[in-house]
Enzyme design. Structure first.
Site, mmCIF file in Angstrom:
data_model
loop_
_atom_site.group_PDB
_atom_site.id
_atom_site.type_symbol
_atom_site.label_atom_id
_atom_site.label_comp_id
_atom_site.label_asym_id
_atom_site.label_seq_id
_atom_site.Cartn_x
_atom_site.Cartn_y
_atom_site.Cartn_z
ATOM 1 N N HIS A 22 29.712 -21.272 -65.556
ATOM 2 C CA HIS A 22 28.268 -21.527 -65.629
ATOM 3 C C HIS A 22 27.965 -23.018 -65.470
ATOM 4 C CE1 HIS A 22 27.605 -17.399 -67.138
ATOM 5 N NE2 HIS A 22 28.685 -17.611 -67.872
ATOM 6 N N ASN A 35 34.146 -4.408 -16.612
ATOM 7 C CA ASN A 35 34.010 -4.066 -18.022
ATOM 8 C C ASN A 35 35.348 -4.101 -18.749
ATOM 9 O OD1 ASN A 35 31.362 -3.680 -17.374
ATOM 10 N ND2 ASN A 35 31.393 -1.453 -17.538
ATOM 11 N N SER A 95 24.669 -45.735 -46.036
ATOM 12 C CA SER A 95 23.233 -45.473 -45.939
ATOM 13 C C SER A 95 22.599 -46.533 -45.059
ATOM 14 C CB SER A 95 22.602 -45.505 -47.330
ATOM 15 O OG SER A 95 21.199 -45.604 -47.236
ATOM 16 N N GLN A 103 27.050 -9.132 -22.825
ATOM 17 C CA GLN A 103 27.293 -10.434 -22.217
ATOM 18 C C GLN A 103 27.005 -11.566 -23.202
ATOM 19 O OE1 GLN A 103 25.358 -11.008 -18.425
ATOM 20 N NE2 GLN A 103 25.143 -13.201 -18.743
ATOM 21 N N ASN A 143 28.360 -41.999 -48.809
ATOM 22 C CA ASN A 143 27.923 -40.611 -48.813
ATOM 23 C C ASN A 143 29.036 -39.661 -48.351
ATOM 24 O OD1 ASN A 143 25.248 -41.327 -49.552
ATOM 25 N ND2 ASN A 143 24.826 -41.893 -47.427
#
Length: 446
Positions: free
Chosen positions: A154, A108, A276, A321, A284
């Site tokens: 905005h 531990n 593409s 774990q 892209n």
């Protein structure tokens, strides 16, 4: 298995309980070796291990550390985890002294130490990556300090800005994250070894000595808290990574928008685009989109760690774990993200003419209102007059009348000050890395 009590073992139960530890623990193996070497030195110092045995263990552990760094250390499925594999390798190489290495510790606190050492290393590496990216943003801001760019609120045109202001924003955001990194470091910088299974050991161990050997500034005193902290530092590190990614996600969104044909303010190098399968004209922005998705993925990974570690009583539980894999995945994700964006920022192409065309007169509405205020008109009256002029088509502002020269404004980006802060963060990272490397060498000395 070293940990077997000699009882029959069901293969399905073994697979279920072992999980992917044999693969995941490979990342912890070099840190486990370093922590074990420091533990061996402490045992010899307090008289629990013969000096000759300690030296044999340290020499073997250094070899195993180097093998783990080189990817040559293996963990067999039947060994269950890296700690068992490490001890088995020690027994194979040095005999009986290898069987003494587990004295005064538990798996531990052993795994806690390995994780803590790994997190320290990762935090410094991530800090260096964030600093490099901040430097790339600063260089971008310097190179394009006065190139006009519409400012948006905005998603609508709002006020004049520049590419320099835009780049500086993300440099400063990363520098703030580097400042936060030092707070994260202070949390991680405590040594858990000696907590054993969560209640200490009835032996005269010297926890302070191990902490000093490994370069920790303090001992994590409470053995129970050592176990309670399992997941706490992993979550804190991923929360930092998540915060970094949150800022970068905004930049990636901007790049995605600004590089569309409709905006046209930026163009991506071919190396950062893909074609593409059906449309010959397409380029892209897959790198940008995948990087943006990585930012969101990090939020999910951080949440996963929080869920696994949360909702448990105190002390150790086997649930922990399952923290290792998402933690390592999250660290790898943010590291890769920083690296890819550091490559992209310097080669991003500015289309200054397109950005300038988008800077129409309406961007200067607030500026013109302030011009009228300077002539003695109350602000609300100036605001209404400009609004009327825009409405009736008679608005013709003086674009050169006013510039934001306050700290951080378009006319005063203060990039030198920002670079000074970045250099200070880099210095701390370098000095801390150097100090830990020196500690490691002292642990490994013959």
């Amino acid at each position: 298995m070293l940990w077997s009590k000699g009882l029959p073992l069901d293969a399905a139960i073994h697979r279920f309980t072992v999980g992917d530890d044999p693969q995941v623990d490979l990342a912890l193996a070099p840190h486990d070796a370093l922590g074990s070497a420091a533990h061996a030195r402490m045992l010899a110092r307090v008289g629990l291990l013969p000096e000759a045995d300690m030296r044999a263990l340290v020499a073997a552990l250094r070899t195993l550390h180097d093998e783990a760094r080189a990817g040559k250390f293996t963990i067999r499925p039947e060994q269950e985890d890296g700690h068992t594999a490490l001890e088995a390798a020690l027994v194979e190489r040095v005999g009986d002294p290898g069987r003494r290495i587990h004295l005064a510790r538990s798996r531990n606190d052993q795994v806690q130490l390995a994780l803590r050492l790994m997190l320290r290393e990762q935090v410094l590496q991530l800090g260096a990556g964030a600093a490099e990216l901040a430097g790339a943003f600063l260089d971008f801001a310097q190179a394009h300090a006065n190139v006009p760019l519409p400012g948006y609120t905005h998603m609508r045109r709002a006020m004049p800005s520049t590419f320099g202001m835009w780049g500086a924003a993300f440099a400063e955001g990363l520098i703030e994250e580097l400042e936060a990194l030092r707070g994260l470091w202070a949390r991680i910088d405590r040594c858990p070894l000696g907590a054993a299974a969560g209640f200490g050991v009835p032996l005269p161990i010297d926890r302070e000595y191990v902490a000093t050997l490994l370069g920790f500034s303090r001992v994590q005193r409470s053995p129970i808290d050592v176990q309670n902290s399992r997941g706490r530092y992993e979550a804190a590190t991923l929360a930092w990574a998540n915060s970094v990614a949150g800022g970068l996600e905004k930049w990636l969104w901007d790049v995605s928008l600004f590089s569309t044909e409709e905006f046209g303010f930026l163009s991506l190098p071919d190396a950062f685009t893909t074609g593409s399968s059906i449309m010959p004209q397409k380029k892209n922005p897959d790198v940008v989109e995948l990087a943006r998705a990585r930012c969101r993925e990090l939020r999910g990974i951080a949440r996963q760690v929080e869920e696994i570690a949360g909702g448990l009583p105190s002390s150790y539980h086997r649930d922990f774990q399952l923290l290792k894999r998402p933690t390592l995945t999250g660290l790898a994700t943010i590291r890769e993200l920083l690296d890819v964006l550091t490559r992209l920022v310097p080669v991003l192409k500015i289309r200054a003419e397109a950005a300038a065309r988008a800077c129409d007169d309406t961007l200067y509405a607030a500026h013109q209102a302030y011009v009228l205020v300077g002539r003695g008109m109350p602000f609300r009256d100036a605001y209404r007059q400009v609004a009327r002029e825009i409405s009736d088509g008679t608005f013709h502002p003086d674009r050169t009348a006013l510039t934001a020269t306050h700290l951080g404004g378009a006319g005063n980006l203060a990039l030198d000050q920002t670079r000074s802060e970045l250099n200070a963060a880099r210095s701390w990272l370098t000095e801390t890395h150097r100090a830990l490397a020196a500690c490691a060498e002292r642990v490994w000395q013959p």
